[in-house]
Design a protein around this motif. Sequence first.
Motif, PDB file in Angstrom:
ATOM      1  N   GLN A 104      44.838  54.518  45.717  1.00 30.77           N
ATOM      2  CA  GLN A 104      45.378  53.275  45.162  1.00 30.77           C
ATOM      3  C   GLN A 104      45.742  52.384  46.360  1.00 30.77           C
ATOM      4  O   GLN A 104      46.881  52.031  46.593  1.00 30.77           O
ATOM      5  CB  GLN A 104      46.608  53.577  44.296  1.00 30.77           C
ATOM      6  CG  GLN A 104      47.139  52.416  43.488  1.00 30.77           C
ATOM      7  CD  GLN A 104      46.283  52.097  42.276  1.00 30.77           C
ATOM      8  OE1 GLN A 104      45.085  51.941  42.400  1.00 30.77           O
ATOM      9  NE2 GLN A 104      46.895  52.004  41.107  1.00 30.77           N
ATOM     10  N   ARG A 105      44.717  51.998  47.126  1.00 35.99           N
ATOM     11  CA  ARG A 105      44.965  51.507  48.483  1.00 35.99           C
ATOM     12  C   ARG A 105      45.298  50.038  48.586  1.00 35.99           C
ATOM     13  O   ARG A 105      45.589  49.548  49.677  1.00 35.99           O
ATOM     14  CB  ARG A 105      43.747  51.829  49.356  1.00 35.99           C
ATOM     15  CG  ARG A 105      43.522  53.322  49.442  1.00 35.99           C
ATOM     16  CD  ARG A 105      42.285  53.674  50.216  1.00 35.99           C
ATOM     17  NE  ARG A 105      42.016  55.097  50.097  1.00 35.99           N
ATOM     18  CZ  ARG A 105      40.957  55.684  50.619  1.00 35.99           C
ATOM     19  NH1 ARG A 105      40.072  54.973  51.272  1.00 35.99           N
ATOM     20  NH2 ARG A 105      40.783  56.977  50.466  1.00 35.99           N
ATOM     21  N   GLN A 106      45.262  49.317  47.477  1.00 38.24           N
ATOM     22  CA  GLN A 106      45.561  47.898  47.583  1.00 38.24           C
ATOM     23  C   GLN A 106      47.010  47.648  47.991  1.00 38.24           C
ATOM     24  O   GLN A 106      47.356  46.555  48.443  1.00 38.24           O
ATOM     25  CB  GLN A 106      45.260  47.168  46.270  1.00 38.24           C
ATOM     26  CG  GLN A 106      46.146  47.540  45.096  1.00 38.24           C
ATOM     27  CD  GLN A 106      45.546  48.645  44.256  1.00 38.24           C
ATOM     28  OE1 GLN A 106      44.916  49.566  44.774  1.00 38.24           O
ATOM     29  NE2 GLN A 106      45.735  48.550  42.945  1.00 38.24           N
ATOM     30  N   TYR A 107      47.862  48.669  47.834  1.00 33.43           N
ATOM     31  CA  TYR A 107      49.260  48.506  48.214  1.00 33.43           C
ATOM     32  C   TYR A 107      49.550  48.960  49.644  1.00 33.43           C
ATOM     33  O   TYR A 107      50.643  48.710  50.154  1.00 33.43           O
ATOM     34  CB  TYR A 107      50.159  49.279  47.246  1.00 33.43           C
ATOM     35  CG  TYR A 107      50.108  48.733  45.847  1.00 33.43           C
ATOM     36  CD1 TYR A 107      50.826  47.602  45.495  1.00 33.43           C
ATOM     37  CD2 TYR A 107      49.305  49.326  44.873  1.00 33.43           C
ATOM     38  CE1 TYR A 107      50.762  47.082  44.204  1.00 33.43           C
ATOM     39  CE2 TYR A 107      49.237  48.819  43.584  1.00 33.43           C
ATOM     40  CZ  TYR A 107      49.961  47.691  43.264  1.00 33.43           C
ATOM     41  OH  TYR A 107      49.892  47.174  41.994  1.00 33.43           O
ATOM     42  N   SER A 138      43.393  49.461  56.846  1.00 39.45           N
ATOM     43  CA  SER A 138      43.310  49.325  55.394  1.00 39.45           C
ATOM     44  C   SER A 138      42.654  48.019  54.969  1.00 39.45           C
ATOM     45  O   SER A 138      42.421  47.809  53.780  1.00 39.45           O
ATOM     46  CB  SER A 138      44.719  49.383  54.781  1.00 39.45           C
ATOM     47  OG  SER A 138      45.361  50.591  55.110  1.00 39.45           O
ATOM     48  N   GLU A 143      37.579  40.196  54.915  1.00 34.90           N
ATOM     49  CA  GLU A 143      37.839  40.362  53.482  1.00 34.90           C
ATOM     50  C   GLU A 143      38.820  39.295  53.015  1.00 34.90           C
ATOM     51  O   GLU A 143      39.766  38.936  53.717  1.00 34.90           O
ATOM     52  CB  GLU A 143      38.435  41.749  53.260  1.00 34.90           C
ATOM     53  CG  GLU A 143      38.683  42.127  51.818  1.00 34.90           C
ATOM     54  CD  GLU A 143      39.226  43.542  51.728  1.00 34.90           C
ATOM     55  OE1 GLU A 143      39.713  43.905  50.656  1.00 34.90           O
ATOM     56  OE2 GLU A 143      39.174  44.256  52.726  1.00 34.90           O
ATOM     57  N   GLY A 145      40.966  39.511  50.582  1.00 31.13           N
ATOM     58  CA  GLY A 145      42.271  40.116  50.340  1.00 31.13           C
ATOM     59  C   GLY A 145      43.031  39.494  49.192  1.00 31.13           C
ATOM     60  O   GLY A 145      44.240  39.330  49.255  1.00 31.13           O
ATOM     61  N   GLY A 146      42.323  39.095  48.129  1.00 26.72           N
ATOM     62  CA  GLY A 146      43.002  38.513  46.979  1.00 26.72           C
ATOM     63  C   GLY A 146      43.689  37.215  47.368  1.00 26.72           C
ATOM     64  O   GLY A 146      43.064  36.304  47.880  1.00 26.72           O
ATOM     65  N   ASP A 150      46.492  40.802  52.173  1.00 32.39           N
ATOM     66  CA  ASP A 150      45.960  41.847  53.038  1.00 32.39           C
ATOM     67  C   ASP A 150      45.660  41.332  54.438  1.00 32.39           C
ATOM     68  O   ASP A 150      46.057  41.940  55.438  1.00 32.39           O
ATOM     69  CB  ASP A 150      44.699  42.457  52.427  1.00 32.39           C
ATOM     70  CG  ASP A 150      45.011  43.363  51.245  1.00 32.39           C
ATOM     71  OD1 ASP A 150      46.209  43.568  50.959  1.00 32.39           O
ATOM     72  OD2 ASP A 150      44.075  43.860  50.605  1.00 32.39           O
TER      73      ASP A 150
END
Length: 250
Positions: A104-107, A138, A143, A145-146, A150
């Motif tokens: 659950q790596r988005q955090y 990570s 990217e 990153g939303g 990130d």
Amino acid sequence: MSEKQSSSSAPLIPAVPQDRALSRSEFPFARVARRLGIEPTGAEVALRDQGTARAAIAAASEDFLAADDDRRAGRLPVHPIAQDPDFPTGVGMALVGAAVLWEQRQYVPRIALRVAKDHYEDGRDDLAASFIALVQESVEPGEDGGPGHDEASAWAAQSLLVSVLQRSGSPAQADEIARDLAAHNIPLDLWRADDPSLPDDSMAWHGGAFVGGIPPRRNERHLSYEDVHDYLDQLLADMRREDAAEQDDQ
């Protein structure tokens, strides 16, 4: 943002097989469940269910970030996770370990950055450097990153690394990284922001120039399986000690 680079399809943090961790007789299911807000009764069944475990990690991570925001702003955290005696740093470390184990790596970037900052402010530069590496590994270079969390976390970790190296490493390496930050229009004090965001003219995260030899990296780019496995082993050992201490007190 400008200067987007192509990203690799391979994850930068290799997966640690859950079966290997969860099959250990000493795996502290009840302790992990409590930390994730899962009832200890039936903890093993819940944690072996991917959907249940990941949902719990997501909820606990969101609560942690909200509670830590309150703490950093001088407000009294209202989320129950803040009542954990290991909040914030120990809880953050545990959530990072769970996020890696259950993928659950988005955090990971945002929480690991906060853990790195706590360790730096406590004078534990070796641990700060380890979590700086975890933040950076990570985030895929280039990217989106939303909403930008990130990439901002990765650059903030890079700016924190300058302070770590100035105090405990090589001033020359710190200066090199500081020049790289300036070239990408990244504020040198970005890590001090509670919720870092990038200036409009900053450039995409490029993978950094992290100095080799500072754990947990064992090569120039990836966290190895052994690195994550060693970290989780330490996390499990700490949890076992806590369980034993609780039983002795009862």
